[in-house]
Design an enzyme around this catalytic site. Sequence first.
Site, PDB file in Angstrom:
ATOM      1  N   ARG A 195      48.914  47.521  47.383  1.00  0.00           N
ATOM      2  CA  ARG A 195      47.800  46.414  46.512  1.00  0.00           C
ATOM      3  C   ARG A 195      46.355  47.452  45.671  1.00  0.00           C
ATOM      4  NH1 ARG A 195      50.891  44.428  47.479  1.00  0.00           N
ATOM      5  NH2 ARG A 195      50.850  42.086  49.372  1.00  0.00           N
ATOM      6  N   SER A 245      45.257  35.615  50.532  1.00  0.00           N
ATOM      7  CA  SER A 245      45.132  36.507  50.987  1.00  0.00           C
ATOM      8  C   SER A 245      43.331  37.334  51.074  1.00  0.00           C
ATOM      9  CB  SER A 245      46.126  37.752  52.041  1.00  0.00           C
ATOM     10  OG  SER A 245      47.642  37.454  52.134  1.00  0.00           O
ATOM     11  N   GLU A 315      41.095  42.626  50.244  1.00  0.00           N
ATOM     12  CA  GLU A 315      42.120  42.855  49.002  1.00  0.00           C
ATOM     13  C   GLU A 315      41.202  42.163  47.814  1.00  0.00           C
ATOM     14  OE1 GLU A 315      46.395  41.767  49.877  1.00  0.00           O
ATOM     15  OE2 GLU A 315      46.744  40.960  47.855  1.00  0.00           O
TER      16      GLU A 315
HETATM   17  C1  LIG Z   1      47.601  30.928  46.554  1.00  0.00           C
HETATM   18  C2  LIG Z   1      47.384  32.590  46.130  1.00  0.00           C
HETATM   19  C3  LIG Z   1      48.581  33.574  46.755  1.00  0.00           C
HETATM   20  C4  LIG Z   1      48.397  34.648  46.187  1.00  0.00           C
HETATM   21  N1  LIG Z   1      49.904  35.243  47.316  1.00  0.00           N
HETATM   22  C5  LIG Z   1      49.820  36.206  46.408  1.00  0.00           C
HETATM   23  C6  LIG Z   1      50.994  37.456  46.846  1.00  0.00           C
HETATM   24  O1  LIG Z   1      51.480  36.995  47.127  1.00  0.00           O
HETATM   25  N2  LIG Z   1      50.819  38.489  46.548  1.00  0.00           N
HETATM   26  C7  LIG Z   1      49.768  39.521  45.942  1.00  0.00           C
HETATM   27  O2  LIG Z   1      50.116  39.979  45.633  1.00  0.00           O
HETATM   28  N3  LIG Z   1      48.701  38.163  45.674  1.00  0.00           N
HETATM   29  C8  LIG Z   1      48.844  37.340  46.358  1.00  0.00           C
HETATM   30  N4  LIG Z   1      47.655  36.191  45.323  1.00  0.00           N
HETATM   31  C9  LIG Z   1      46.138  37.457  45.034  1.00  0.00           C
HETATM   32  C10 LIG Z   1      47.031  37.332  43.161  1.00  0.00           C
HETATM   33  O3  LIG Z   1      47.492  36.022  42.047  1.00  0.00           O
HETATM   34  C11 LIG Z   1      47.125  38.735  42.915  1.00  0.00           C
HETATM   35  O4  LIG Z   1      46.281  39.552  42.908  1.00  0.00           O
HETATM   36  C12 LIG Z   1      47.781  38.839  41.047  1.00  0.00           C
HETATM   37  O5  LIG Z   1      47.815  39.844  40.957  1.00  0.00           O
HETATM   38  C13 LIG Z   1      45.719  38.605  39.988  1.00  0.00           C
HETATM   39  O6  LIG Z   1      46.266  37.974  39.335  1.00  0.00           O
HETATM   40  P1  LIG Z   1      45.368  37.656  38.086  1.00  0.00           P
HETATM   41  O7  LIG Z   1      45.605  37.710  36.991  1.00  0.00           O
HETATM   42  O8  LIG Z   1      45.070  36.202  38.750  1.00  0.00           O
HETATM   43  O9  LIG Z   1      43.983  38.312  38.112  1.00  0.00           O
HETATM   44  P2  LIG Z   1      42.453  38.414  39.171  1.00  0.00           P
HETATM   45  O10 LIG Z   1      41.853  38.017  39.500  1.00  0.00           O
HETATM   46  O11 LIG Z   1      42.064  37.864  37.128  1.00  0.00           O
HETATM   47  O12 LIG Z   1      41.606  40.057  38.489  1.00  0.00           O
HETATM   48  C14 LIG Z   1      42.189  40.655  39.282  1.00  0.00           C
HETATM   49  C15 LIG Z   1      41.809  42.041  39.015  1.00  0.00           C
HETATM   50  O13 LIG Z   1      42.583  42.998  38.644  1.00  0.00           O
HETATM   51  C16 LIG Z   1      41.815  43.453  36.943  1.00  0.00           C
HETATM   52  N5  LIG Z   1      42.323  43.110  35.750  1.00  0.00           N
HETATM   53  C17 LIG Z   1      43.100  41.375  35.949  1.00  0.00           C
HETATM   54  N6  LIG Z   1      43.720  41.600  34.660  1.00  0.00           N
HETATM   55  C18 LIG Z   1      43.608  43.256  33.963  1.00  0.00           C
HETATM   56  C19 LIG Z   1      44.613  44.115  33.190  1.00  0.00           C
HETATM   57  N7  LIG Z   1      45.194  43.144  31.836  1.00  0.00           N
HETATM   58  N8  LIG Z   1      44.179  44.628  32.687  1.00  0.00           N
HETATM   59  C20 LIG Z   1      43.248  45.353  33.439  1.00  0.00           C
HETATM   60  N9  LIG Z   1      42.860  45.180  34.648  1.00  0.00           N
HETATM   61  C21 LIG Z   1      43.323  43.724  34.938  1.00  0.00           C
HETATM   62  C22 LIG Z   1      40.434  42.801  37.747  1.00  0.00           C
HETATM   63  O14 LIG Z   1      39.458  43.179  36.487  1.00  0.00           O
HETATM   64  C23 LIG Z   1      40.489  42.477  38.772  1.00  0.00           C
HETATM   65  O15 LIG Z   1      40.031  43.815  39.180  1.00  0.00           O
HETATM   66  C24 LIG Z   1      47.341  35.825  45.598  1.00  0.00           C
HETATM   67  C25 LIG Z   1      46.566  34.636  44.990  1.00  0.00           C
HETATM   68  C26 LIG Z   1      46.439  32.790  45.585  1.00  0.00           C
HETATM   69  C27 LIG Z   1      45.420  32.301  45.223  1.00  0.00           C
END
Ligand SMILES: Cc1cc2nc3c(=O)[nH]c(=O)nc-3n(C[C@H](O)[C@H](O)[C@H](O)COP(=O)(O)OP(=O)(O)OC[C@H]3O[C@@H](n4cnc5c(N)ncnc54)[C@H](O)[C@@H]3O)c2cc1C
Length: 321
Positions: A195, A245, A315
Site C-alpha cells: 500500500r 479497509s 491505510e
Molecule cells: C468499498 C471499497 C473497497 C475497496 N477495496 C480495495 C481493495 O480491495 N484493495 C485496495 O487496495 N483498496 C481498496 N479500496 C480503497 C481504494 O479504492 C483504493 O486505495 C484506490 O486505489 C484509491 O483510489 P482513489 O482514486 O479513490 O484515490 P483517492 O482516495 O482519491 O486518493 C488516495 C490517495 O491517492 C492520491 N492520489 C489519487 N490520485 C492521484 C494521482 N493521480 N496522482 C497522485 N496521487 C493521487 C491521493 O492524494 C491520496 O493520497 C476500497 C475502497 C472502498 C470504498
Amino acid sequence: MINKVGNLDITEGLDMDSDMVMDVVKELNRIIADDQILLDVPMKDYTSMRVGGNAKVLVLPSTVSEIAEIIKLLNNYIIPYYVIGNGTNLIFSDYGYNGVIIKLSDNFSSMTVDGNVITSRSGASIVSVSNLACENSLSGLEFAAGIPGTVGGAVVMNAGAYDGEMKDVVFETTCIDNAAGIVRLGCEDMQFGYRTSRMQKENLIVLEVKMRLREGNKDEIRSKMKELNRRRREKQPLNYPSSGSIFKRPAGHYAGKLIEDAGLKGYRIGGAQVSDKHCGFIINTGTATASDVIELIELVKRRVFETSGVILQQEVKILGG
Ligand SMILES: Cc1cc2nc3c(=O)[nH]c(=O)nc-3n(C[C@H](O)[C@H](O)[C@H](O)COP(=O)(O)OP(=O)(O)OC[C@H]3O[C@@H](n4cnc5c(N)ncnc54)[C@H](O)[C@@H]3O)c2cc1C
C-alpha cells in the site's frame, strides 16, 4: 498534497481568504473553463465515506498542460493543494480543506490498448481499465475489478486484492512533481511496497500509467472478475458508504479479526460504525460526521493495542483542518 516551496511547507502557507479565492479563481480562469472550477465544495460529495466539510476550490483539469499551469499558479500564490481521484481512500475533516483540490478522474481518463500493453491516464477508473483488459482478452487486472478508485489512486496506493497488486502489472508511470516538472519512472524507480510507492512518499502526481498484461481467454477472465466481485459482495458492507479497509494488514494478523477480538464488532460512535459484516471496515450509517469516523478510528487503534499489543496503521488518509 503537502507541497514544498523552498523550505516552506506549503500546508503552512497562506489561508485562502475570500479576496485570495477570487484572485486565484480569476487566474485559474485563464487556464481552465468556468465549469472546471468549483467553489466551496462539500468534500462529502467527492469521497466514498460521504463525510467532511467544504474545500475552498476544486478544479477539474483535463490536460497535462492545464495540470502543470495550475501547479505553477498555486506555487506562486503559496496556496496548499491536494490531488484526489475518486476519494475512495480519503476522509476530509469536518473543517474541510482551506486550499485547492485537484481532481483527476473522469475529466482525465482516456485509455489505449497496444498489443498486451494498456496505457491509461490516471483519472480512469481501475474498474474500466480492468474491463478494457477483459474485452481485449488480456489477463492480469482481474484482481482490480471491484476496486472503486482511479488508476492514479491505485498506483499511488499500490492497491491490491486477492493476491494481485498494481505493482504486478505497472511498468512505467509519468508523473508531475511539485515544481511542475515531468518525471518518468520505470519499474525499478517506483519503489512499490504494501500500500505504498515512491509516488506516495514524494507527493508526485501520477499522470499516465503503462500496464503490461498477458494474453488470456476472455471468458475465463470475465468469470474470474465475476467471482472476485461475488466474494466482495459476500464479505464487504458494500451497501453503506465507507473507505474500504481502514487499516493496513498488520504482519502476521488480520485487522478485522483483531478488531472483532477487541469486542468492537458493530461498535458505534454517532453515525459511524465498525461494520458487523467486516470489522476492518468503518461504515457511515447515514448520519456520520468526519469527527465520528476519526474518533472511532482512534478508539479502534487504542482498544486493539490494549487487547493484542498490535499497533494498527491507517491505510485511509485523513485530511483537512
Ligand atoms: C468499498 C471499497 C473497497 C475497496 N477495496 C480495495 C481493495 O480491495 N484493495 C485496495 O487496495 N483498496 C481498496 N479500496 C480503497 C481504494 O479504492 C483504493 O486505495 C484506490 O486505489 C484509491 O483510489 P482513489 O482514486 O479513490 O484515490 P483517492 O482516495 O482519491 O486518493 C488516495 C490517495 O491517492 C492520491 N492520489 C489519487 N490520485 C492521484 C494521482 N493521480 N496522482 C497522485 N496521487 C493521487 C491521493 O492524494 C491520496 O493520497 C476500497 C475502497 C472502498 C470504498
